[in-house]
Design a protein around this motif. Structure first.
Motif, short mmCIF file in Angstrom:
data_model
loop_
_atom_site.label_atom_id
_atom_site.label_comp_id
_atom_site.label_asym_id
_atom_site.label_seq_id
_atom_site.Cartn_x
_atom_site.Cartn_y
_atom_site.Cartn_z
N VAL A 112 0.84 -1.20 0.00
CA VAL A 112 0.00 0.00 0.00
C VAL A 112 0.87 1.25 0.00
O VAL A 112 0.63 2.21 -0.75
N PHE A 113 1.90 1.23 0.81
CA PHE A 113 2.79 2.39 0.91
C PHE A 113 3.50 2.65 -0.41
O PHE A 113 3.55 3.81 -0.90
N GLU A 114 4.07 1.63 -1.01
CA GLU A 114 4.82 1.81 -2.25
C GLU A 114 3.90 2.30 -3.38
O GLU A 114 4.30 3.14 -4.20
N GLU A 115 2.69 1.79 -3.43
CA GLU A 115 1.76 2.19 -4.48
C GLU A 115 1.24 3.61 -4.28
O GLU A 115 0.88 4.30 -5.25
N SER A 116 1.19 4.07 -3.05
CA SER A 116 0.58 5.39 -2.77
C SER A 116 1.60 6.43 -2.31
O SER A 116 1.22 7.57 -1.99
N LEU B 254 -5.69 6.82 3.06
CA LEU B 254 -5.25 5.87 2.04
C LEU B 254 -5.37 4.43 2.52
O LEU B 254 -5.78 3.54 1.76
N VAL B 255 -5.02 4.19 3.77
CA VAL B 255 -5.12 2.83 4.32
C VAL B 255 -6.58 2.40 4.42
O VAL B 255 -6.94 1.27 4.08
N MET B 256 -7.42 3.30 4.87
CA MET B 256 -8.83 2.96 5.10
C MET B 256 -9.59 2.74 3.79
O MET B 256 -10.66 2.13 3.79
N THR B 257 -9.04 3.21 2.68
CA THR B 257 -9.74 3.07 1.39
C THR B 257 -8.96 2.20 0.39
O THR B 257 -9.34 2.11 -0.78
N SER B 258 -7.89 1.54 0.84
CA SER B 258 -7.04 0.80 -0.07
C SER B 258 -7.70 -0.48 -0.58
O SER B 258 -8.28 -1.26 0.19
N GLN C 225 -8.67 -5.26 7.57
CA GLN C 225 -7.30 -4.76 7.78
C GLN C 225 -7.19 -3.26 7.47
O GLN C 225 -6.09 -2.75 7.35
N ARG C 226 -8.29 -2.60 7.38
CA ARG C 226 -8.26 -1.17 7.08
C ARG C 226 -8.33 -0.29 8.33
O ARG C 226 -8.37 0.94 8.22
#
Length: 440
Positions: A131-135, A204-208, A215-216
């Motif tokens: 998630v981090f790398e993509e966003s 971003l985490v809550m909507t990934s 896991q959000r």
């Protein structure tokens, strides 16, 4: 119980009256003394009042200077704000000693500062890193409005990484940011950027789409800079041939002094009891310049002491090398200083300090401050391995004792002569002054 509600809303005079009536025995002397430290100018006093909260007066500290301080082939007059006897004198003596031996040298190694978004998340860490790398680009772009001005000055957010810290706390992660803040210390800038990053990251985490709905769930604990800045580093040093150390004030040969001095520093590198006092002496010089220039001495000290223990043992921040006929005394430590923002130009005396130093940029101030710390350390260790530290210190302390006893000019002069070669203590000075007064 003297409990009060709404104290902060009282006027300054109302605050003082409350304190006098409830905690100072109704003393008009105390009230008048508090008011006597107000600035003569109402506008100037308002500036001081607004620095902090519940302000009732000003607390003065001595402002001294060290002239003839040669650093990187430029002579400075360095301002120091400190109340401890002999600190300014020791720095001035060290400055004079090294003026004839090439002066002090200094260089800035790096100026990177850091801060973190601390958060809790439970799940497969590989997915979180994905998630981090993509966003990551979106995350960094989200703070563009906050960093645009700093970017124009050559600074800004340098990097952002995700760190797993679950070995320290269950579910604990960090977004670790590195920053360049140019001539500002940068605390407000860094904290503002981190808070914006924390808010965007949570979104971003809550909507990934990479994470399952279970896991959000993310909890941002705090977004804050770190005052530990090991990559905001400066070095200062003095060096000369051992034979150039020769000086009548040493009471020993240059070679004996060099070896004894180096041994004293090695002890401070190895023994924590000595290291703490040794480093305190370094900060006698550093803190005095940091205060005089409106910087945060508490942050500087906290970082410096952490750096002194970076290998797991608390050690001296300075080091001495004696070899091949050469003497080198050096200091390395982090100094996150600023010359714009904060109180640097708002406090009238801080502005004068910076004017006195030639309006240095942050890197120049880092070098000046490190060099005065080294000068103070040299002066203290030199005294310790030669005459002993109390001889000079107690001569300065004599003035404090005489002020406490309210000695007049004649009594002060006679006391200086009397205690020029005698051990100085409060009782001995008190008895001497009493004897003068009884004789009269």
């Amino acid at each position: 119980m003297n409990i009060i509600s709404g104290f902060s809303k009282l006027s300054k005079l109302e605050k003082i009256n409350y304190l006098v009536e409830n905690f100072l025995n109704g003393s008009n002397f105390s009230k008048n003394k508090i008011k006597s430290f107000w600035h003569d100018s109402e506008n100037e006093q308002r500036v001081f009042d607004d620095f902090s909260e519940n302000t009732i007066t000003n607390f003065y500290a001595p402002y001294g200077v060290v002239p003839n301080f040669l650093l990187n082939n430029k002579v400075h007059c360095i301002p120091m704000v400190i109340e401890e006897s002999s600190v300014v004198a020791a720095s001035a003596k060290a400055a004079k000693f090294w003026l004839e031996r090439g002066g002090f040298k200094a260089e800035v190694v790096s100026t990177t500062k850091v801060g973190q978004v601390h958060f809790i998340w439970h799940g497969d860490s590989e997915k979180l890193f994905k998630v981090f790398e993509e966003s990551k680009d979106e995350l960094i772009a989200s703070v563009d409005p906050l960093v645009v001005n700093m970017n124009k000055r050559g600074g800004g957010l340098l990097s952002l990484t995700l760190k797993e810290c679950t070995d320290l706390e269950e579910g604990y992660y960090q977004l670790h940011g590195e920053f360049e803040t140019c001539d500002a210390m940068g605390a407000n800038f860094i904290n503002s950027v981190l808070e914006a990053i924390g808010k965007k990251w949570q979104e971003l985490v809550m909507t990934s789409d990479f994470l399952e709905e279970t896991q959000r769930d993310i909890q941002v604990v705090m977004c804050i800079l770190s005052n530990y800045t090991p990559n905001c580093l400066v070095k200062a040093w003095v060096e000369c041939d051992i034979e150039e150390l020769a000086d009548r004030g040493l009471g020993m040969s240059a070679e004996e002094f060099a070896n004894k001095f180096a041994r004293a520093v090695r002890i401070a590198r190895k023994d924590v009891n000595r290291a703490v006092t040794h480093n305190k002496g370094i900060f006698n010089g550093i803190d005095a310049v940091v205060l005089a220039t409106g910087n945060d001495f508490r942050a500087i000290e906290a970082c410096g002491h952490a750096y002194a223990a970076r290998d797991g043992q608390y050690r001296s921040l300075s080091n001495c090398i004696v070899e091949n006929g050469k003497f080198k005394f050096e200091l390395e430590l982090p100094l996150a200083l600023g010359t714009v923002g904060g109180l640097t130009l708002l406090h009238p005396m801080s502005k004068i300090s910076l004017d006195m130093l030639g309006m240095p940029n942050a890197k120049e101030l880092m070098m000046i401050t490190a060099a005065i710390g080294l000068a103070q350390n040299f002066g203290a260790v030199r005294s310790l391995v030669t005459t002993g530290i109390q001889k000079g210190h107690m001569k300065m302390h004599l003035m404090n004792i005489l002020n406490h006893l309210e000695a007049n000019d004649e009594e002060r002069e006679k006391a200086k002569i009397e205690f020029d070669t005698q051990i100085i203590s409060f009782n001995s000075v008190r008895d001497f002054i009493a004897g003068l007064r009884n004789y009269q």
